[in-house]
Design a protein around this motif. Structure first.
Motif, mmCIF file in Angstrom:
data_model
loop_
_atom_site.group_PDB
_atom_site.id
_atom_site.type_symbol
_atom_site.label_atom_id
_atom_site.label_comp_id
_atom_site.label_asym_id
_atom_site.label_seq_id
_atom_site.Cartn_x
_atom_site.Cartn_y
_atom_site.Cartn_z
ATOM 1 N N ASP A 180 2.934 68.539 88.395
ATOM 2 C CA ASP A 180 2.943 68.253 87.083
ATOM 3 C C ASP A 180 3.827 66.955 86.854
ATOM 4 O OD1 ASP A 180 5.783 69.074 87.433
ATOM 5 O OD2 ASP A 180 5.552 70.832 85.651
ATOM 6 N N SER A 181 4.099 66.243 87.808
ATOM 7 C CA SER A 181 4.293 64.652 87.730
ATOM 8 C C SER A 181 2.925 64.196 87.408
ATOM 9 C CB SER A 181 4.955 64.008 89.012
ATOM 10 O OG SER A 181 6.112 64.891 89.479
ATOM 11 N N ARG A 182 3.036 62.808 86.796
ATOM 12 C CA ARG A 182 1.776 62.388 86.226
ATOM 13 C C ARG A 182 1.902 60.902 86.472
ATOM 14 N NH1 ARG A 182 1.716 64.080 80.220
ATOM 15 N NH2 ARG A 182 1.870 65.982 81.172
ATOM 16 N N ALA A 183 0.452 60.440 86.551
ATOM 17 C CA ALA A 183 0.191 58.880 86.372
ATOM 18 C C ALA A 183 -0.709 58.529 85.255
ATOM 19 C CB ALA A 183 -0.279 58.433 87.713
ATOM 20 N N ILE A 184 -0.495 57.459 84.402
ATOM 21 C CA ILE A 184 -1.454 57.095 83.218
ATOM 22 C C ILE A 184 -1.599 55.723 83.453
ATOM 23 C CG2 ILE A 184 -0.844 59.191 82.036
ATOM 24 C CD1 ILE A 184 0.889 57.089 80.214
ATOM 25 N N ILE A 185 -2.832 55.197 82.740
ATOM 26 C CA ILE A 185 -2.757 53.833 82.453
ATOM 27 C C ILE A 185 -3.077 53.671 81.004
ATOM 28 C CG2 ILE A 185 -5.220 53.995 82.759
ATOM 29 C CD1 ILE A 185 -5.178 51.339 84.388
ATOM 30 N N GLY A 186 -2.306 52.372 80.723
ATOM 31 C CA GLY A 186 -2.508 52.145 79.124
ATOM 32 C C GLY A 186 -3.351 51.018 79.126
ATOM 33 N N THR A 187 -4.429 51.148 78.221
ATOM 34 C CA THR A 187 -5.786 50.075 78.079
ATOM 35 C C THR A 187 -5.709 49.813 76.682
ATOM 36 O OG1 THR A 187 -7.726 49.695 78.776
ATOM 37 C CG2 THR A 187 -7.361 51.973 77.993
ATOM 38 N N LEU A 188 -5.962 48.548 76.342
ATOM 39 C CA LEU A 188 -6.464 48.194 74.932
ATOM 40 C C LEU A 188 -7.654 48.756 74.381
ATOM 41 C CD1 LEU A 188 -5.225 44.497 75.351
ATOM 42 C CD2 LEU A 188 -3.901 46.263 73.969
ATOM 43 N N SER A 189 -7.443 49.295 73.074
ATOM 44 C CA SER A 189 -8.554 49.800 72.423
ATOM 45 C C SER A 189 -8.821 49.451 71.191
ATOM 46 C CB SER A 189 -8.517 51.273 72.537
ATOM 47 O OG SER A 189 -9.405 51.874 72.173
ATOM 48 N N GLN A 190 -9.841 49.554 70.517
ATOM 49 C CA GLN A 190 -10.039 49.246 69.106
ATOM 50 C C GLN A 190 -9.407 50.324 68.288
ATOM 51 O OE1 GLN A 190 -14.379 48.664 68.442
ATOM 52 N NE2 GLN A 190 -14.194 46.582 68.841
ATOM 53 N N ILE A 191 -9.492 51.688 68.651
ATOM 54 C CA ILE A 191 -8.931 52.790 68.168
ATOM 55 C C ILE A 191 -7.754 53.319 68.754
ATOM 56 C CG2 ILE A 191 -9.218 55.089 67.192
ATOM 57 C CD1 ILE A 191 -12.284 54.281 66.990
ATOM 58 N N ALA A 192 -6.708 53.360 68.242
ATOM 59 C CA ALA A 192 -5.533 53.899 69.082
ATOM 60 C C ALA A 192 -5.366 55.257 69.273
ATOM 61 C CB ALA A 192 -4.209 53.200 68.386
ATOM 62 N N ASP A 193 -4.703 55.856 70.225
ATOM 63 C CA ASP A 193 -4.469 57.249 70.445
ATOM 64 C C ASP A 193 -3.310 57.352 69.532
ATOM 65 O OD1 ASP A 193 -6.095 57.748 72.403
ATOM 66 O OD2 ASP A 193 -4.883 57.768 74.012
ATOM 67 N N VAL A 194 -3.139 58.631 68.894
ATOM 68 C CA VAL A 194 -2.130 58.993 68.171
ATOM 69 C C VAL A 194 -0.858 60.078 68.771
ATOM 70 C CG1 VAL A 194 -1.479 60.046 65.850
ATOM 71 C CG2 VAL A 194 -3.676 58.384 66.142
ATOM 72 N N ALA A 195 0.001 59.941 68.577
ATOM 73 C CA ALA A 195 1.099 60.737 69.002
ATOM 74 C C ALA A 195 1.245 61.922 68.306
ATOM 75 C CB ALA A 195 2.417 59.933 69.340
ATOM 76 N N HIS A 196 1.744 63.160 68.485
ATOM 77 C CA HIS A 196 1.980 64.340 67.835
ATOM 78 C C HIS A 196 3.320 64.262 67.603
ATOM 79 C CE1 HIS A 196 -2.339 65.531 68.302
ATOM 80 N NE2 HIS A 196 -2.146 65.327 69.685
ATOM 81 N N PRO A 197 4.052 64.515 66.435
ATOM 82 C CA PRO A 197 5.246 64.561 66.139
ATOM 83 C C PRO A 197 5.997 65.911 66.722
ATOM 84 C CG PRO A 197 4.193 64.070 64.271
ATOM 85 C CD PRO A 197 3.015 64.223 65.213
ATOM 86 N N ARG A 198 6.996 65.882 67.277
ATOM 87 C CA ARG A 198 7.546 67.059 68.061
ATOM 88 C C ARG A 198 8.765 67.749 67.068
ATOM 89 N NH1 ARG A 198 6.760 67.124 73.862
ATOM 90 N NH2 ARG A 198 5.485 65.408 74.625
ATOM 91 N N VAL A 199 8.955 69.103 67.188
ATOM 92 C CA VAL A 199 10.118 69.661 66.538
ATOM 93 C C VAL A 199 11.230 69.408 67.214
ATOM 94 C CG1 VAL A 199 10.763 71.966 65.593
ATOM 95 C CG2 VAL A 199 8.190 71.417 65.871
ATOM 96 N N ASN A 200 11.793 68.367 66.931
ATOM 97 C CA ASN A 200 12.984 67.917 67.873
ATOM 98 C C ASN A 200 13.600 66.906 66.852
ATOM 99 O OD1 ASN A 200 14.744 66.448 69.486
ATOM 100 N ND2 ASN A 200 13.455 66.755 71.192
ATOM 101 N N LYS A 201 15.063 67.001 66.582
ATOM 102 C CA LYS A 201 15.535 66.183 65.666
ATOM 103 C C LYS A 201 15.855 64.756 66.395
ATOM 104 C CE LYS A 201 20.052 68.252 66.278
ATOM 105 N NZ LYS A 201 21.124 69.074 65.735
ATOM 106 N N TYR A 202 15.595 64.808 67.583
ATOM 107 C CA TYR A 202 15.563 63.475 68.173
ATOM 108 C C TYR A 202 14.500 62.785 68.531
ATOM 109 C CZ TYR A 202 20.353 65.459 69.158
ATOM 110 O OH TYR A 202 22.041 65.960 69.171
ATOM 111 N N PHE A 203 13.363 63.290 67.795
ATOM 112 C CA PHE A 203 12.175 62.304 67.799
ATOM 113 C C PHE A 203 12.293 61.354 67.095
ATOM 114 C CE2 PHE A 203 8.348 61.653 65.873
ATOM 115 C CZ PHE A 203 7.278 61.458 66.729
#
Length: 408
Positions: A180-203
């Motif tokens: 479960d280590s991971r690699a990702i690529i960040g690419t420019l897009s017209q529509i952005a991905d949206v992050a999901h808020p977490r139940v974590n007071k440090y979010f």
């Protein structure tokens, strides 16, 4: 406490608060009542970053800025720094970039992750011509042979490591991954991905002026995934969550033997883990390749689950885009960690550790080891880059060495 804002601010504006600056300290207070019972003084000295990397280069006419960092974990229950089990290396060989990142587990996990990183480095150099001919087959062969070496030479009955191997050659990224280590690529897009808020007071919400999509270069291998579960069950293994003394399911799905006594591994592919191999866990990696489009693709991130357990893929990309242009070009291990003395990889690890405070409080667990390598293809950041031609440019050399006389 790490971070730049007060706890009250985060609790009062969990969805709207956006931080304007970064300050991370090496002293933190933990507020969770369960942890307080274990550590009444409530104050902890956090471990400093290790094995930091900062380098600029040109590769096949692509300007690349590379940085890397590891933050060792911390067990609030004992107030002690954990043995760091994350390891990585990144180097240039024959005009290619090779990045290897491992996250060990079990009592011998730190030895196994180090062994794997060093074995893969030497294997690349010895068999490099084969990679260009058939990268998928050779990456798979390399991982399988590494696993055999680990099982034959190391105490790995209940210990092992994840592994992500990323090869960038001729404008194409080739990846092979285990666990479960991971690699990702960040690419420019017209529509952005949206992050999901977490139940974590440090979010903390992360926004940037540009729209990005975070595209996976690897796939986490979890035992509850259909194909993985089928293989494990056909091998006589069981996929279930751990059950506590009250009959409650706790934590992720794990791989068990038919008696339910072990090994309890929370991934379906890995290096090492000899006992789990008898339950259907394998060391054949998942493979993916993708062309890199300069101007559109901006970042590649390789990281352990110390990052991914507390940050979404798109949060990681947005964080890098928001702060990388203001970071120090060299980086240090000084505290407080701020933009003027830190690389973007170190700041990303510090942000992940800040969020781990909430996990430690809620679940009464240790903060995990946190490691990442960040590659930026942003042209204006690479004005002082060196040309990577034939031969090798070492970007980072890990401490110690292993003599692989039979690295075939």
């Amino acid at each position: 406490m790490g971070g730049c804002c007060s706890q009250e601010q985060i609790q009062e504006f969990p969805d709207e608060f956006e931080y304007k600056n970064l300050v991370y300290l090496d002293i933190t207070s933990v507020y969770g009542s369960q942890i307080n019972l274990l550590a009444p003084d409530n104050v902890y000295k956090l471990p400093s970053p290790i094995k930091q990397l900062n380098h600029n280069c040109f590769l096949s006419n692509m300007p690349i800025k590379i940085s890397g960092s590891i933050l060792p974990g911390m067990d609030f229950r004992s107030g002690q720094t954990k043995i760091c089990q994350d390891d990585y290396i990144c180097f240039i060989h024959n005009n290619c970039i090779i990045c290897v990142l491992c996250d060990g587990h079990g009592s011998e996990g730190h030895h196994i992750s180090k062994f794997a990183v060093e074995y893969i480095e030497k294997y690349f150099k010895k068999h490099f011509s084969k990679f260009r001919h058939d990268p998928k087959s050779v990456l798979s062969e390399m991982m399988l042979k590494c696993d055999k070496k680990i099982i034959a030479n190391m105490d790995c009955d209940l210990s092992g490591t994840t592994a992500v191997v990323l090869l960038i050659d001729g404008g194409i990224a080739y990846s092979a991954s285990l666990g479960d280590s991971r690699a990702i690529i960040g690419t420019l897009s017209q529509i952005a991905d949206v992050a999901h808020p977490r139940v974590n007071k440090y979010f903390r919400r992360i926004t940037t002026d540009r729209n990005f999509k975070a595209i996976p270069l690897t796939q986490d291998q979890k035992p509850e995934h259909n194909d993985e579960m089928m293989r494990i069950r056909m091998s006589g293994g069981i996929v279930e969550k751990y059950t506590d003394a009250f009959g409650r399911n706790v934590g992720p799905y794990r791989v068990w033997n038919k008696d339910g006594t072990g090994p309890g591994l929370a991934m379906s592919r890995s290096l090492g883990d000899k006992v789990a191999k008898a339950c259907g866990v394998i060391s054949l990696p998942l493979y993916l390749d993708r062309a890199i489009t300069i101007g559109k693709d901006q970042y590649i991130v390789v990281a352990s689950d110390g990052i991914w357990d507390v940050m979404d893929n798109i949060e990681v990309i947005n964080f890098i885009d928001k702060w990388k242009g203001k970071c120090d070009s060299i980086g240090s291990d000084e505290y407080p960690a701020v933009l003027s003395n830190s690389s973007i990889s170190r700041l990303l690890c510090e942000e992940a550790r800040y969020r781990w405070y909430g996990v430690a409080e809620q679940e009464r667990v240790a903060i995990d080891d946190i490691s990442c390598v960040v590659m930026s293809f942003t042209i204006d950041e690479c004005k002082d880059s060196v040309i990577a031609g034939e031969g090798e440019t070492k970007l980072v050399k890990l401490e110690g060495s292993t003599d692989f006389t039979n690295c075939d």
